[in-house]
Design a protein around this motif. Structure first.
Motif, mmCIF file in Angstrom:
data_model
loop_
_atom_site.group_PDB
_atom_site.id
_atom_site.type_symbol
_atom_site.label_atom_id
_atom_site.label_comp_id
_atom_site.label_asym_id
_atom_site.label_seq_id
_atom_site.Cartn_x
_atom_site.Cartn_y
_atom_site.Cartn_z
ATOM 1 N N GLU A 1 0.723 -1.103 0.023
ATOM 2 C CA GLU A 1 -0.090 -0.097 -0.171
ATOM 3 C C GLU A 1 0.963 1.061 -0.068
ATOM 4 N N THR A 2 0.326 2.403 -0.578
ATOM 5 C CA THR A 2 0.907 3.683 -0.607
ATOM 6 C C THR A 2 -0.095 4.439 0.131
ATOM 7 N N VAL A 3 0.488 5.378 0.949
ATOM 8 C CA VAL A 3 -0.350 6.169 1.587
ATOM 9 C C VAL A 3 0.070 7.622 1.677
ATOM 10 N N ALA A 4 -0.792 8.525 1.641
ATOM 11 C CA ALA A 4 -0.085 9.999 1.812
ATOM 12 C C ALA A 4 -0.619 10.616 3.216
ATOM 13 N N VAL A 5 0.170 11.243 3.949
ATOM 14 C CA VAL A 5 -0.301 11.813 5.057
ATOM 15 C C VAL A 5 -0.286 13.395 4.673
ATOM 16 N N VAL A 6 -1.581 13.904 4.670
ATOM 17 C CA VAL A 6 -1.676 15.341 4.132
ATOM 18 C C VAL A 6 -2.171 16.127 5.354
ATOM 19 N N GLY A 7 -1.947 17.499 5.423
ATOM 20 C CA GLY A 7 -2.379 18.481 6.434
ATOM 21 C C GLY A 7 -1.731 19.434 6.407
ATOM 22 N N PRO A 8 -2.347 20.708 6.987
ATOM 23 C CA PRO A 8 -1.591 22.200 7.056
ATOM 24 C C PRO A 8 -0.322 21.887 8.037
ATOM 25 N N SER A 9 0.549 22.712 7.911
ATOM 26 C CA SER A 9 1.657 23.152 8.334
ATOM 27 C C SER A 9 1.296 22.969 10.290
ATOM 28 N N GLY A 10 2.138 22.334 11.138
ATOM 29 C CA GLY A 10 1.792 22.193 12.345
ATOM 30 C C GLY A 10 0.831 21.260 12.666
ATOM 31 N N SER A 11 0.244 20.494 11.784
ATOM 32 C CA SER A 11 -0.724 19.558 12.261
ATOM 33 C C SER A 11 -0.290 18.042 12.897
ATOM 34 N N GLY A 12 1.105 17.961 12.687
ATOM 35 C CA GLY A 12 1.685 16.664 13.482
ATOM 36 C C GLY A 12 2.138 15.571 12.226
ATOM 37 N N LYS A 13 1.964 15.965 11.075
ATOM 38 C CA LYS A 13 2.335 14.926 9.883
ATOM 39 C C LYS A 13 3.797 14.451 10.296
ATOM 40 N N SER A 14 4.814 15.595 10.156
ATOM 41 C CA SER A 14 6.108 14.957 10.493
ATOM 42 C C SER A 14 6.391 14.255 12.040
ATOM 43 N N THR A 15 5.589 14.558 12.852
ATOM 44 C CA THR A 15 5.786 13.935 14.351
ATOM 45 C C THR A 15 5.409 12.550 14.137
ATOM 46 N N PHE A 16 3.991 12.338 13.435
ATOM 47 C CA PHE A 16 3.373 10.960 13.113
ATOM 48 C C PHE A 16 4.622 10.309 12.402
ATOM 49 N N LEU A 17 5.059 10.720 11.402
ATOM 50 C CA LEU A 17 5.983 9.648 10.573
ATOM 51 C C LEU A 17 7.273 9.397 11.414
ATOM 52 N N ARG A 18 7.658 10.397 11.972
ATOM 53 C CA ARG A 18 8.848 10.393 12.967
ATOM 54 C C ARG A 18 8.623 9.365 14.107
ATOM 55 N N SER A 19 7.429 9.427 14.502
ATOM 56 C CA SER A 19 7.053 8.222 15.662
ATOM 57 C C SER A 19 7.047 6.876 15.180
ATOM 58 N N ILE A 20 6.478 6.897 13.781
ATOM 59 C CA ILE A 20 6.445 5.392 13.275
ATOM 60 C C ILE A 20 7.954 4.878 13.281
ATOM 61 N N ASN A 21 8.680 5.797 12.947
ATOM 62 C CA ASN A 21 10.124 5.203 12.670
ATOM 63 C C ASN A 21 11.122 5.414 13.710
ATOM 64 N N LEU A 22 10.489 5.709 14.798
ATOM 65 C CA LEU A 22 11.102 5.821 16.208
ATOM 66 C C LEU A 22 12.204 6.914 16.401
ATOM 67 N N LEU A 23 12.268 7.979 15.388
ATOM 68 C CA LEU A 23 12.874 8.999 15.585
ATOM 69 C C LEU A 23 12.356 9.958 16.667
ATOM 70 N N GLU A 24 11.424 9.965 16.976
ATOM 71 C CA GLU A 24 10.373 10.514 18.068
ATOM 72 C C GLU A 24 9.846 9.296 18.891
ATOM 73 N N THR A 25 9.913 9.501 20.256
ATOM 74 C CA THR A 25 9.426 8.333 21.161
ATOM 75 C C THR A 25 7.949 8.682 21.331
ATOM 76 N N PRO A 26 7.023 8.050 21.114
ATOM 77 C CA PRO A 26 5.537 8.209 21.576
ATOM 78 C C PRO A 26 5.331 8.210 23.041
#
Length: 135
Positions: free
Chosen positions: A29-54
Motif C-alpha cells: 500500500e501507498t499512503v499520503a499524510v496530508v495536512g496543514p503546517s503544524g498538524s503533526g504529519k512529521s511527528t507522526f512519521l517520525r514516531s512510526i520510525n522511532l525518531l521520536e518516542t511516542p
C-alpha cells in the motif's frame, strides 16, 4: 497487516501533538499524510520510525509491538525506510504533473513519505483530490 498504529499519542512540553492516532498499512500500500503546517504529519512519521518516542500507544510491525522492551529496533529500522520530501521546497500545485511522474517512477519496494506543507495544496480542491488519489 504490515504496520498497525494503535492509540498513538505524543506529547511535548505539556502540549499534545498526536492524540489517539490509529492507522493500518498493508504490504504494497501507498499512503499520503496530508495536512496543514503544524498538524503533526512529521511527528507522526517520525514516531512510526522511532525518531521520536511516542508518549503512549502501540506500533505493531507484523503484529509485534516495536515499543516493547527488548524489541530489535535495528532490524525494524532496516525494514522501514522513509524518505521525507518537503514539497513546499520542490513542488507547488502548478507542478502537479512533475509530482505525479515522481511518484509513479518511485520504486514501489521503497517506502515514500511525502508532506504537503504549502497551503496552496489545500486551496484548490481539484488538485488536492488528484494528489490524494495519486497515493
Amino acid at each position: 497487516m504490515l504496520l498497525e498504529v494503535k492509540h498513538l499519542t505524543y506529547k511535548a512540553d505539556q502540549r499534545t501533538i498526536l492524540n489517539n492516532i490509529n492507522f493500518k498499512l498493508d504490504q504494497g500500500e501507498t499512503v499520503a499524510v496530508v495536512g496543514p503546517s503544524g498538524s503533526g504529519k512529521s511527528t507522526f512519521l517520525r514516531s512510526i520510525n522511532l525518531l521520536e518516542t511516542p508518549t503512549d500507544g502501540q506500533i505493531l510491525y507484523h503484529g509485534q509491538n516495536v515499543l516493547e522492551k527488548g524489541y530489535d529496533l535495528t532490524q525494524y529500522r532496516e525494514k522501514l525506510g522513509m524518505v521525507f520530501l518537503q514539497l513546499h521546497d520542490n513542488f507547488k500545485p502548478k507542478d502537479y504533473e512533475r509530482l505525479e511522474q515522481f511518484v509513479i517512477k518511485w520504486p514501489k519496494e521503497v517506502p515514500l513519505a511525502i508532506e504537503l506543507r504549502n497551503t496552496e495544496w489545500f486551496t484548490d480542491e481539484e488538485i488536492l483530490d488528484k494528489t490524494c488519489t495519486l497515493f
